[in-house]
Design an enzyme around this catalytic site. Sequence first.
Site, PDB file in Angstrom:
ATOM      1  N   HIS A  41       0.838  -1.215   0.000  1.00 44.08           N
ATOM      2  CA  HIS A  41       0.000   0.000   0.000  1.00 44.08           C
ATOM      3  C   HIS A  41       0.869   1.260   0.000  1.00 44.08           C
ATOM      4  O   HIS A  41       0.540   2.244  -0.650  1.00 44.08           O
ATOM      5  CB  HIS A  41      -0.890   0.033   1.241  1.00 44.08           C
ATOM      6  CG  HIS A  41      -1.889  -1.066   1.323  1.00 44.08           C
ATOM      7  ND1 HIS A  41      -1.802  -2.092   2.234  1.00 44.08           N
ATOM      8  CD2 HIS A  41      -3.015  -1.306   0.599  1.00 44.08           C
ATOM      9  CE1 HIS A  41      -2.824  -2.905   2.090  1.00 44.08           C
ATOM     10  NE2 HIS A  41      -3.575  -2.461   1.094  1.00 44.08           N
ATOM     11  N   GLN A  65     -17.886  -7.902  -0.946  1.00 41.98           N
ATOM     12  CA  GLN A  65     -16.940  -8.685  -1.744  1.00 41.98           C
ATOM     13  C   GLN A  65     -16.456  -9.947  -1.019  1.00 41.98           C
ATOM     14  O   GLN A  65     -15.558 -10.627  -1.501  1.00 41.98           O
ATOM     15  CB  GLN A  65     -15.766  -7.817  -2.204  1.00 41.98           C
ATOM     16  CG  GLN A  65     -14.823  -7.344  -1.125  1.00 41.98           C
ATOM     17  CD  GLN A  65     -13.822  -6.337  -1.668  1.00 41.98           C
ATOM     18  OE1 GLN A  65     -14.160  -5.191  -1.958  1.00 41.98           O
ATOM     19  NE2 GLN A  65     -12.565  -6.744  -1.813  1.00 41.98           N
ATOM     20  N   LYS A 155      -0.949  -7.066  -7.536  1.00 45.33           N
ATOM     21  CA  LYS A 155      -1.061  -8.424  -6.983  1.00 45.33           C
ATOM     22  C   LYS A 155      -2.466  -8.951  -7.310  1.00 45.33           C
ATOM     23  O   LYS A 155      -2.642 -10.092  -7.668  1.00 45.33           O
ATOM     24  CB  LYS A 155      -0.843  -8.440  -5.474  1.00 45.33           C
ATOM     25  CG  LYS A 155      -0.939  -9.856  -4.928  1.00 45.33           C
ATOM     26  CD  LYS A 155      -0.638  -9.937  -3.469  1.00 45.33           C
ATOM     27  CE  LYS A 155      -1.760  -9.374  -2.628  1.00 45.33           C
ATOM     28  NZ  LYS A 155      -3.002 -10.198  -2.674  1.00 45.33           N
ATOM     29  N   ARG A 193      -3.421 -10.822   4.098  1.00 47.80           N
ATOM     30  CA  ARG A 193      -3.716 -12.190   4.531  1.00 47.80           C
ATOM     31  C   ARG A 193      -2.462 -12.950   4.971  1.00 47.80           C
ATOM     32  O   ARG A 193      -2.570 -13.991   5.606  1.00 47.80           O
ATOM     33  CB  ARG A 193      -4.475 -12.937   3.437  1.00 47.80           C
ATOM     34  CG  ARG A 193      -5.887 -12.363   3.286  1.00 47.80           C
ATOM     35  CD  ARG A 193      -6.801 -13.171   2.401  1.00 47.80           C
ATOM     36  NE  ARG A 193      -8.187 -12.738   2.555  1.00 47.80           N
ATOM     37  CZ  ARG A 193      -8.837 -11.918   1.721  1.00 47.80           C
ATOM     38  NH1 ARG A 193      -8.232 -11.435   0.663  1.00 47.80           N
ATOM     39  NH2 ARG A 193     -10.097 -11.587   1.949  1.00 47.80           N
TER      40      ARG A 193
HETATM   41  O1  PAF Z   1      -7.931  -4.468  -3.273  1.00 48.39           O
HETATM   42  C1  PAF Z   1      -8.613  -4.084  -2.294  1.00 48.39           C
HETATM   43  O2  PAF Z   1      -8.104  -3.758  -1.224  1.00 48.39           O
HETATM   44  C2  PAF Z   1     -10.123  -4.033  -2.428  1.00 48.39           C
HETATM   45  O3  PAF Z   1     -10.599  -5.048  -3.243  1.00 48.39           O
HETATM   46  C3  PAF Z   1     -10.636  -2.664  -2.902  1.00 48.39           C
HETATM   47  C4  PAF Z   1     -10.124  -2.327  -4.289  1.00 48.39           C
HETATM   48  C5  PAF Z   1     -10.213  -1.582  -1.921  1.00 48.39           C
HETATM   49  C6  PAF Z   1     -12.168  -2.672  -2.964  1.00 48.39           C
HETATM   50  O4  PAF Z   1     -12.733  -2.972  -1.739  1.00 48.39           O
END
Ligand code: PAF
Length: 285
Positions: A41, A65, A155, A193
């Site tokens: 990040h 999701q 990734k 994870r």
């Molecule tokens: O890759 C992620 O962290 C998530 O899938 C995202 C793009 C923030 C959407 O929730």
Amino acid sequence: MTESLKVFGNIPSVRELLERHRRAGESIGLVPTMGNLHAGHVSLLEAARRQSDVLVASIFINPMQFGPSEDLSSYPRTFDADCEVLQASGCNYLFAPQVEDIYPLGMAGQTVVSLPHISALHCGKSRPAHFDGVCTVVCKLFNIVQPDRAWFGLKDYQQFHIISRMVDDLNIPVSLIGMPIIREDSGLAMSSRNGYLSAAEKHRATALYQSLQSAAASLARGQEFRLVERLAAEQLQDAGMKPDYFTVCDRNTLLPAQGQETRLVILAAAWISNTRLIDNLPLDL
Ligand code: PAF
């Protein structure tokens, strides 16, 4: 002195604030995340910082999701540490809404953004509604923040491909930038994870990247695509991982490559104990 990070959860306030920046002619960059920020990040934030006047990050663990038997409840929540990372990366604003802000009427009747075919392949096979959830929330984030540019990690290669298609298909005025995978010294791709893994499992999980590298070497030697996939799956099993899929794909379409293609990406997912990891390796033959 660096300005301090300002945190917002409320959609009208973030809109109003960003509108002021937009009217002042400032460009807005967005790094959407689910928090638990790591070096991967940080690479997105640093690139975004360089190319945006105003840098916005979002943290939202998007329930839409996650499948019913997935890790939504155990997904790492490290808000205070994340704010420190964002502050150190020069982020101006954090948009961190609650589930009720994003899905005020609940998720059952929510309009869903869904890209057919490709969302059902690869990760979509074992996570059937995953990409619908990703597209829906990312579309919402784009509509709320209205960034000029947005950064994503490669990734999640299939995710980036699908979001790019969504942006094209729905004419969303944002430029997307995909950033290379950041790996630990062992080769393991950085992922939130990875935090679920013991030291021994982390060591075994390096087999995923090793299998990608072996496969890339075999493809470069001219070995047949489906044979390469079978051998890689065996390599993962021998290392104590359970392959979910391992597919040599056409990089333009993400469909399984048939043999003539030269711009490839190998997409892979495998389980180690209860943790499912993904990785990929682009290659040109
Ligand atoms: O890759 C992620 O962290 C998530 O899938 C995202 C793009 C923030 C959407 O929730």
